[in-house]
Design a protein around this motif. Sequence first.
Motif, PDB file in Angstrom:
ATOM      1  N   ASP A 225      72.643  50.891  31.073  1.00  0.00           N
ATOM      2  CA  ASP A 225      72.782  50.822  32.492  1.00  0.00           C
ATOM      3  C   ASP A 225      71.674  50.213  33.160  1.00  0.00           C
ATOM      4  O   ASP A 225      70.415  50.507  33.050  1.00  0.00           O
ATOM      5  CB  ASP A 225      72.839  52.140  33.153  1.00  0.00           C
ATOM      6  CG  ASP A 225      73.226  52.142  34.592  1.00  0.00           C
ATOM      7  OD1 ASP A 225      73.333  51.224  35.077  1.00  0.00           O
ATOM      8  OD2 ASP A 225      73.809  53.384  35.165  1.00  0.00           O
TER       9      ASP A 225
ATOM     10  N   THR B 263      74.655  43.059  41.439  1.00  0.00           N
ATOM     11  CA  THR B 263      75.656  43.258  42.479  1.00  0.00           C
ATOM     12  C   THR B 263      75.851  42.093  43.528  1.00  0.00           C
ATOM     13  O   THR B 263      74.936  41.475  43.896  1.00  0.00           O
ATOM     14  CB  THR B 263      75.162  44.569  43.295  1.00  0.00           C
ATOM     15  OG1 THR B 263      76.104  44.736  44.524  1.00  0.00           O
ATOM     16  CG2 THR B 263      73.829  44.393  43.924  1.00  0.00           C
TER      17      THR B 263
ATOM     18  N   GLY C  24      66.594  45.577  37.974  1.00  0.00           N
ATOM     19  CA  GLY C  24      67.266  45.415  36.815  1.00  0.00           C
ATOM     20  C   GLY C  24      66.488  43.970  35.983  1.00  0.00           C
ATOM     21  O   GLY C  24      66.722  44.245  34.802  1.00  0.00           O
TER      22      GLY C  24
ATOM     23  N   THR D 188      70.445  49.900  35.769  1.00  0.00           N
ATOM     24  CA  THR D 188      69.774  50.470  37.106  1.00  0.00           C
ATOM     25  C   THR D 188      68.890  51.492  36.383  1.00  0.00           C
ATOM     26  O   THR D 188      68.191  51.998  37.290  1.00  0.00           O
ATOM     27  CB  THR D 188      71.038  51.248  38.053  1.00  0.00           C
ATOM     28  OG1 THR D 188      71.655  52.224  37.327  1.00  0.00           O
ATOM     29  CG2 THR D 188      71.838  50.140  38.598  1.00  0.00           C
ATOM     30  N   GLN D 189      68.830  51.796  35.329  1.00  0.00           N
ATOM     31  CA  GLN D 189      67.959  52.979  34.628  1.00  0.00           C
ATOM     32  C   GLN D 189      66.714  52.319  33.960  1.00  0.00           C
ATOM     33  O   GLN D 189      66.811  51.150  33.317  1.00  0.00           O
ATOM     34  CB  GLN D 189      68.775  53.731  33.761  1.00  0.00           C
ATOM     35  CG  GLN D 189      70.141  54.483  34.360  1.00  0.00           C
ATOM     36  CD  GLN D 189      69.748  55.374  35.524  1.00  0.00           C
ATOM     37  OE1 GLN D 189      68.816  56.212  35.538  1.00  0.00           O
ATOM     38  NE2 GLN D 189      70.462  55.189  36.798  1.00  0.00           N
TER      39      GLN D 189
ATOM     40  N   CYS E 282      70.327  49.720  46.632  1.00  0.00           N
ATOM     41  CA  CYS E 282      71.212  49.496  45.657  1.00  0.00           C
ATOM     42  C   CYS E 282      70.718  48.039  45.231  1.00  0.00           C
ATOM     43  O   CYS E 282      71.010  47.775  43.997  1.00  0.00           O
ATOM     44  CB  CYS E 282      72.522  49.754  46.055  1.00  0.00           C
ATOM     45  SG  CYS E 282      73.931  49.516  44.553  1.00  0.00           S
ATOM     46  N   SER E 283      70.867  47.073  46.086  1.00  0.00           N
ATOM     47  CA  SER E 283      70.726  45.581  45.637  1.00  0.00           C
ATOM     48  C   SER E 283      69.520  45.573  45.033  1.00  0.00           C
ATOM     49  O   SER E 283      69.382  44.597  44.279  1.00  0.00           O
ATOM     50  CB  SER E 283      70.911  45.017  46.747  1.00  0.00           C
ATOM     51  OG  SER E 283      71.214  43.585  46.487  1.00  0.00           O
TER      52      SER E 283
ATOM     53  N   THR F 170      67.626  47.693  43.363  1.00  0.00           N
ATOM     54  CA  THR F 170      67.910  48.213  42.266  1.00  0.00           C
ATOM     55  C   THR F 170      68.499  47.466  40.926  1.00  0.00           C
ATOM     56  O   THR F 170      67.914  47.549  39.930  1.00  0.00           O
ATOM     57  CB  THR F 170      68.579  49.696  42.187  1.00  0.00           C
ATOM     58  OG1 THR F 170      67.829  50.781  43.212  1.00  0.00           O
ATOM     59  CG2 THR F 170      68.607  50.306  41.020  1.00  0.00           C
ATOM     60  N   ILE F 171      69.580  46.977  41.266  1.00  0.00           N
ATOM     61  CA  ILE F 171      70.160  46.016  40.376  1.00  0.00           C
ATOM     62  C   ILE F 171      69.596  44.657  40.238  1.00  0.00           C
ATOM     63  O   ILE F 171      69.349  44.333  39.103  1.00  0.00           O
ATOM     64  CB  ILE F 171      71.693  46.071  40.901  1.00  0.00           C
ATOM     65  CG1 ILE F 171      72.224  47.426  40.757  1.00  0.00           C
ATOM     66  CG2 ILE F 171      72.509  45.075  39.763  1.00  0.00           C
ATOM     67  CD1 ILE F 171      73.671  47.429  41.281  1.00  0.00           C
TER      68      ILE F 171
END
Length: 527
Positions: free
Chosen positions: A101, A130, A147, A103-104, A139-140, A142-143
């Motif tokens: 993943d 994303t 990421g 995001t992790q 979220c953006s 994070t990814i």
Amino acid sequence: MLMVTEAMAAIDGPALKTSISDFYLGKTIFITGGTGFMGKVLLEKLLRSCPGVAKIYLLIRPRKGQSAQERLQQLLCSPLFDVLRKERPLDLQKVFAIEGDITQPELAISVTDRTLLSQSTNIVFHSAATVKFDEKLKCSVTINLLGTQRLVELCRRMTQLEALVHVSTAYCNCDRTKVEEKIYPSSVSPEQITSVVEALEENLVDTLTPKLVGNRPNTYTFTKALAESWLKENKGDLPLVIVRPSIVTSSINGPLKGWVDNWNGPTGIIAAAGKGLFRSMLCDANKTADLVPVDMVINLMIVAAWKIATQKTKEIPIYNCCTGMRRPITWHKFIDLCFIYMRKHPFSEITWYPDGTVTSSALQNTIYRLFLQWLPAYVLDGVVWMLGGKPIMVRVQDKLCKAAKCLEYFTTQEWEFDDSNVQSLSLILNERDKQEFCFDVAQIKWEEYIENYVLGIRRFIFKEEEASLPKARKQVSKLYWIYRILQVMSVMSIWYFLTLRYAPLRQLWSNALRLLVHLARMLFIVK
């Protein structure tokens, strides 16, 4: 003679080294974003055009009750892989799922798999992101930013790494009108943004987002720019290259012309317009529509990896993969061609005749949408509700207008994307590689491409077979005459109310009405 040969080698550089396909012989490849639109095309192209590749690992996140392996098998069942399944089915066994993943921490990859990747990976393609323009900043970041940082940490442990290709976007610098192939300084550092996002609650981050994003239109372009800025400062000795596509659309060449599998960007708007649901958009028709076929972007990525691996450099090569400089097309031309081919190859069960307008006036666009989209949607939903059905048209219009709103920034402006590095890269390829891994956008024939794009939407988005075309053409022909008759009736009704006080004009209106009735009768007699 030897001196001449050496001189040619010095000039041509990598052109006299192994071909692209030969370079990938025995290579092990790791791909993030392999289940996405671009990732699928990348995977298929590597398997089909680089048959000597040893293994391809895809980072896949389990979801919706499906394991990573189940998602991989579903991916390989896509029509995109039909040619491989038929001609070289064993090559599909070179593809393996790595559960993880983006995001992790540590990409949520197991210790065993991290060790495997660290010891065997030669090429990394990082396309996971994303791409939602209206994604929340938390979220953006994070990814798209964190990421990327986590992937780089993994790449630093790869002892056999020869190339890392990072997929960005040409619009990460859309706050500039001219964008060169270089990384521009950021007004705010990636570390500052990361600290803010990690320290604050999401609702507070949402409140601060407009100020943080600044002149950029959305969180997608903003976080892509942050990722580039971070890579510049932290790449170290990694063999990194960045590819920046503009607006990515359907494939132009094999194995499936017009292949597309998502509603993103212009695709969703074209699909809705073809169904008769979308009829007005805010757009400067004379601006350049910088659209680029997905397979040309993929070819450039594959070649860029070869170049950085065979010709090491401490700099970060940047490639703006765009069409505006070499093969421009205006939004006016693009939209006109879309309507031409949507009428030639109409979708089945359309709601209304495919037609529409674009305007650079926000007021006119609002008025057009009110009368041509929202009003009919409420009327249809009202009728459906009274008949006991489930109204959906207003919800559809709401989604369409939100999607169009995300595109307005890009349809009302234009940019000059320098692509000198892309042109230089093309020049060092031999003729065979230029054909097999073509990314020369000057070769695009827009009429042919857009026709295949429309056919691709029909086939791959709406799952409509070619056998349904005759029936669809009859339907669109009927709707055409109804559409034109209603247009004439609307004009004549307005004319009638404007001329009630003037007898000569009323007589002229009556004569015109009788003529229309007569022509209609003649039309039905001929039929």
